[in-house]
Design a protein around this motif. Sequence first.
Motif, PDB file in Angstrom:
ATOM      1  N   ALA A 288       0.847  -1.196   0.000  1.00 57.12           N
ATOM      2  CA  ALA A 288       0.000   0.000   0.000  1.00 57.12           C
ATOM      3  C   ALA A 288       0.873   1.234   0.000  1.00 57.12           C
ATOM      4  N   LEU A 289       0.461   2.230  -0.780  1.00 52.68           N
ATOM      5  CA  LEU A 289       1.141   3.514  -0.773  1.00 52.68           C
ATOM      6  C   LEU A 289       0.174   4.487  -0.111  1.00 52.68           C
ATOM      7  N   ALA A 290       0.460   4.817   1.142  1.00 54.02           N
ATOM      8  CA  ALA A 290      -0.463   5.658   1.900  1.00 54.02           C
ATOM      9  C   ALA A 290       0.072   7.074   1.980  1.00 54.02           C
ATOM     10  N   GLY A 291      -0.731   7.961   2.519  1.00 55.83           N
ATOM     11  CA  GLY A 291      -0.332   9.354   2.625  1.00 55.83           C
ATOM     12  C   GLY A 291      -1.541  10.230   2.402  1.00 55.83           C
ATOM     13  N   LEU A 292      -1.340  11.526   2.602  1.00 55.76           N
ATOM     14  CA  LEU A 292      -2.462  12.429   2.454  1.00 55.76           C
ATOM     15  C   LEU A 292      -2.636  12.800   0.986  1.00 55.76           C
ATOM     16  N   VAL A 293      -3.824  13.265   0.645  1.00 55.36           N
ATOM     17  CA  VAL A 293      -4.053  13.739  -0.713  1.00 55.36           C
ATOM     18  C   VAL A 293      -3.042  14.830  -1.025  1.00 55.36           C
ATOM     19  N   GLY A 294      -2.407  14.731  -2.182  1.00 47.06           N
ATOM     20  CA  GLY A 294      -1.436  15.746  -2.566  1.00 47.06           C
ATOM     21  C   GLY A 294      -0.016  15.404  -2.150  1.00 47.06           C
ATOM     22  N   ALA A 295       0.191  14.227  -1.537  1.00 52.50           N
ATOM     23  CA  ALA A 295       1.540  13.848  -1.107  1.00 52.50           C
ATOM     24  C   ALA A 295       2.383  13.394  -2.289  1.00 52.50           C
ATOM     25  N   GLY A 296       1.751  13.157  -3.450  1.00 50.43           N
ATOM     26  CA  GLY A 296       2.498  12.778  -4.645  1.00 50.43           C
ATOM     27  C   GLY A 296       2.386  11.308  -4.991  1.00 50.43           C
ATOM     28  N   ARG A 297       1.422  10.614  -4.370  1.00 54.57           N
ATOM     29  CA  ARG A 297       1.315   9.175  -4.593  1.00 54.57           C
ATOM     30  C   ARG A 297       0.888   8.853  -6.017  1.00 54.57           C
ATOM     31  N   MET A 451       0.606 -12.093  -8.837  1.00 50.52           N
ATOM     32  CA  MET A 451       0.736 -10.724  -9.332  1.00 50.52           C
ATOM     33  C   MET A 451       1.330  -9.843  -8.231  1.00 50.52           C
ATOM     34  N   ALA A 452       2.099  -8.839  -8.633  1.00 56.90           N
ATOM     35  CA  ALA A 452       2.603  -7.852  -7.680  1.00 56.90           C
ATOM     36  C   ALA A 452       1.665  -6.658  -7.719  1.00 56.90           C
ATOM     37  N   ILE A 453       1.135  -6.263  -6.564  1.00 62.30           N
ATOM     38  CA  ILE A 453       0.125  -5.200  -6.554  1.00 62.30           C
ATOM     39  C   ILE A 453       0.607  -4.016  -5.723  1.00 62.30           C
ATOM     40  N   LEU A 454       0.552  -2.832  -6.348  1.00 61.91           N
ATOM     41  CA  LEU A 454       0.846  -1.592  -5.635  1.00 61.91           C
ATOM     42  C   LEU A 454      -0.468  -0.833  -5.525  1.00 61.91           C
ATOM     43  N   MET A 455      -0.941  -0.671  -4.296  1.00 59.18           N
ATOM     44  CA  MET A 455      -2.258  -0.067  -4.095  1.00 59.18           C
ATOM     45  C   MET A 455      -2.095   1.304  -3.453  1.00 59.18           C
ATOM     46  N   ILE A 456      -2.654   2.322  -4.100  1.00 60.43           N
ATOM     47  CA  ILE A 456      -2.667   3.654  -3.504  1.00 60.43           C
ATOM     48  C   ILE A 456      -4.020   3.825  -2.847  1.00 60.43           C
ATOM     49  N   SER A 457      -4.023   4.190  -1.577  1.00 61.44           N
ATOM     50  CA  SER A 457      -5.313   4.328  -0.927  1.00 61.44           C
ATOM     51  C   SER A 457      -5.262   5.409   0.140  1.00 61.44           C
ATOM     52  N   LEU A 471       3.826   1.635   2.611  1.00 63.09           N
ATOM     53  CA  LEU A 471       4.771   2.728   2.379  1.00 63.09           C
ATOM     54  C   LEU A 471       3.999   4.024   2.567  1.00 63.09           C
ATOM     55  N   VAL A 472       4.609   4.981   3.233  1.00 68.18           N
ATOM     56  CA  VAL A 472       3.906   6.237   3.481  1.00 68.18           C
ATOM     57  C   VAL A 472       4.655   7.376   2.820  1.00 68.18           C
ATOM     58  N   MET A 473       3.907   8.233   2.130  1.00 65.07           N
ATOM     59  CA  MET A 473       4.518   9.414   1.499  1.00 65.07           C
ATOM     60  C   MET A 473       4.066  10.676   2.208  1.00 65.07           C
ATOM     61  N   HIS A 474       4.979  11.638   2.262  1.00 69.84           N
ATOM     62  CA  HIS A 474       4.668  12.953   2.817  1.00 69.84           C
ATOM     63  C   HIS A 474       5.387  13.988   1.972  1.00 69.84           C
ATOM     64  N   GLU A 475       4.621  14.841   1.322  1.00 72.40           N
ATOM     65  CA  GLU A 475       5.165  15.924   0.508  1.00 72.40           C
ATOM     66  C   GLU A 475       6.262  15.449  -0.448  1.00 72.40           C
ATOM     67  N   GLY A 476       5.921  14.423  -1.219  1.00 73.72           N
ATOM     68  CA  GLY A 476       6.818  14.001  -2.286  1.00 73.72           C
ATOM     69  C   GLY A 476       7.932  13.061  -1.882  1.00 73.72           C
ATOM     70  N   ARG A 477       7.971  12.674  -0.607  1.00 76.41           N
ATOM     71  CA  ARG A 477       9.020  11.760  -0.166  1.00 76.41           C
ATOM     72  C   ARG A 477       8.420  10.587   0.579  1.00 76.41           C
ATOM     73  N   LEU A 478       9.144   9.435   0.497  1.00 77.08           N
ATOM     74  CA  LEU A 478       8.735   8.291   1.310  1.00 77.08           C
ATOM     75  C   LEU A 478       9.202   8.545   2.738  1.00 77.08           C
ATOM     76  N   THR A 479       8.287   8.419   3.695  1.00 76.38           N
ATOM     77  CA  THR A 479       8.695   8.687   5.072  1.00 76.38           C
ATOM     78  C   THR A 479       8.641   7.443   5.945  1.00 76.38           C
TER      79      THR A 479
END
Lengths: 504, 342
Positions: A288-297, A451-457, A471-479
């Motif tokens: 999962a690629l998590a983070g706030l809207v606008g984090a760049g996911r 299958m390899a799955i990358l889920m943005i949610s 994986l968590v993103m914050h302002e364009g970076r993985l944190t």
Amino acid sequence: MNSPQLQPVLQLTGVSKSFGSVVALRTADLALFGGSIHALVGENGAGKSTLVKIMAGLYHRDSGSMEIDGQVVNFRTTAEAKAAGIAVIYQEPTLFPDLSVTENVFMGRQPMGRFRRIDRAAMRAEVVRLLDGLGVRIDPDRPADGLSIADQQIIEIAKAISLDARVLIMDEPTAALSGIEVERLFAVARNLRDEGRALLFISHRFDEVFELCDTITVMRDGSYISTSPIATTSVPEIVRLMVGREVTELFPKTVVPIGEPVLEVSHLTRPGVFSDISLTVRSGEIVALAGLVGAGRSEVARAVFGVDPYTSGTVTVRGKRLSSHDTTAAMAAGIALVPEDRRKQGLVLDSTVSTNVTDAVRRTIDTFGLISKRQENSFAQSWARKLEVKTAALDSTAGTLSGGNQQKVVLAKWLASNPKVLIIDEPTRGIDVGTKSEVHRMMCELAGDGMAILMISSELPEVLGMADRVLVMHEGRLTADIPRDKATPETVMFAATHAGEEVA
Amino acid sequence: MNSAASRVLGVLRSREMGILLAFLLVVVLGTLKNPSFVFSKDGWHDLLITPSILLVVAVGQAIVIITRNVDLSVGSMLGLTAYLAGTIFVKYPSIPWQLVFLIGLAFGGFLGLINGALVGYGKVPAMVITLGTLYAYRGINVAWTGSNRINADQIPQGLQAVGNNSILGIPILTIIALVILLVAAWYMRNMRSGREMYAIGSDPDAAELYGLAKRRRVITAFVVSGAMSGLAGVLYTARYATINSQAGYGFELDAIGAAVIGGVAIVGGSGTVVGAAIGAFLLYTINRALPVIGIPDFWQKAVVGALILGAIVLDRVLAVRQSRKLRETKVETTNETKEVAA
């Protein structure tokens, strides 16, 4: 600073708002006092934006009450909200690019002299006074076109002051600002507070909230949770309140063996959008690629799939390196992207279901470049049955299906191309609960098939329920890179709101 | 620099000034080749009167374009009103001819109201709506007129005098057109509703957030354009006194061309009615000057086309240059802010 008054300037009690069957606000409470900067925080979808739009007069509440100085108000237009003294400064202000700064401040309410003629000299003098008062240097005669977002916000604030707005709502104003611009905005905000106005500050950046505000209200799932003075609370406390729900929804997560790395992304960078993104998705794994809207996911997903270019870094699928900005290569290597906005980017709404299903595999089912309706239908039939798409006929148009069934058609389209990597952006947004779990079950089956799955949610329960790794993103970076057993609402939300220190 | 001097400089640098210089250049070239292009009674009269009817229509067109719309039906409205005016004189020969001006304005305004209401309430682009009314109004005109034609002996002498006589060497038609231009220019610059039209054309979504009366302003723009076309129909009757079902055919392209050449951006929000008026003068004067200068007839359309393309390219270049300049000033101010903060 003036001491806060006893009666709130603006008070909302039990406000609710639904769009069709979707409930955006259940019970929102908010009380803003003069001489105070009030923070409003909550996850994506907590209902903050809906609440702002109700206060701004863009939406009309379904129930509950809104009072200004104890008087009940019902705004039907933005003009009425403005007249009542409520001004909203949006993240990206909308000014008239062709008109001067002065005209932008006074549009629709210019001072008039004889014969209702606009008094340009008075108007300009007033703008000069306002901008001086804010301590900024912007040429009042230049067109708004080309102004930085920070300057545009200042013009919005000047407008609000000239309206003598008593309530200023700032909806994520700092998201697009540099450090120095944030400082300037905060200085202006403190001045306005000291003049006795009420400010509402919406932000995902806790450091800013704690620096600027004196009171904080937390919302979750469209409901009011709590209001407390900043001095008596702390970041962990607020995070707990923001996410503090039980993960009750059931996720059909099945444990499958995890194999070799399939998708490897290393040091992917696109200046100003995301930087230094490295991640690996293995066969059978749901990341999962998590983070706030606008984090760049979504932007990362688009770059991996080749829709957008990137300036440095590499994308490798099963050991084969892909070139930047090349969707054909990405598809050939076995990547499939189910986009966030399925109506605009995932489907041809005016085409039939079977045409949509076969869209990504036209090359493989044609005969000398021609595709017969019969070939198309028989191909689509097998997929529609597999995914249980509920439609009367394969030649009904995709636009007439429900959200859940549209999502299944998009999935079918990509699964038909037999991908090795599935990138799925907000897989269940706008889908009813029943279909949601079907989509989740389907994702688990696909992972089970290797299958390899990358889920943005953006939905935490979905992230925690489905992912092997978060994986968590914050302002364009993985944190953060959090394994399933360590992932909790608190750890994810903390990483999503902080520049990362813990990531290696 | 004091404000009066900077204002003079602003006028000199303005887009309208460039168009005016181009117009003067054409006049000078024509006059050098043949002095009677200006220095004869007919030459002077033609120079002023030829663009006058177009000027009136172009003013209305410019206002519509400024709101990010377009009115393709102006030629048809002109023709229909002209035939209505002629028919009134045939049926009621005793009617005071001055009254027909008001009838023309009102009838044109009514046709414009239909356009405006369809655009404002129909949520269909103006280009499609007015393409429809272009054909519809012309169709009504053809059905009504048939092969009939109204002749000079049926039009009152008083009206024909307005169409052809001069006061102090300036044709009355030109005086009427210039008065209209002045009123429109003053309105667009100094009235709230005029400025709001610019705002709506500049960013319709922002206009919504500002709470501007978007629909009302757009409808007003179309009514003005219709009224101007109606007035132009009456002026057409006054000048030519011969009307068939094809009066004003193709006029919409000249009107849009005049506005675009005059610096009214086709995407709305910028340009002035004065620019459109000078554009009308330039467009028709070039048409008359080319044969004088010795360029064959069949090149005329190509030259007009080149002029329109040139105007658009110039707009683009100016826009790019300005936005670069604006960005540079931004960098400067940011630096200043930093110094203050440091």
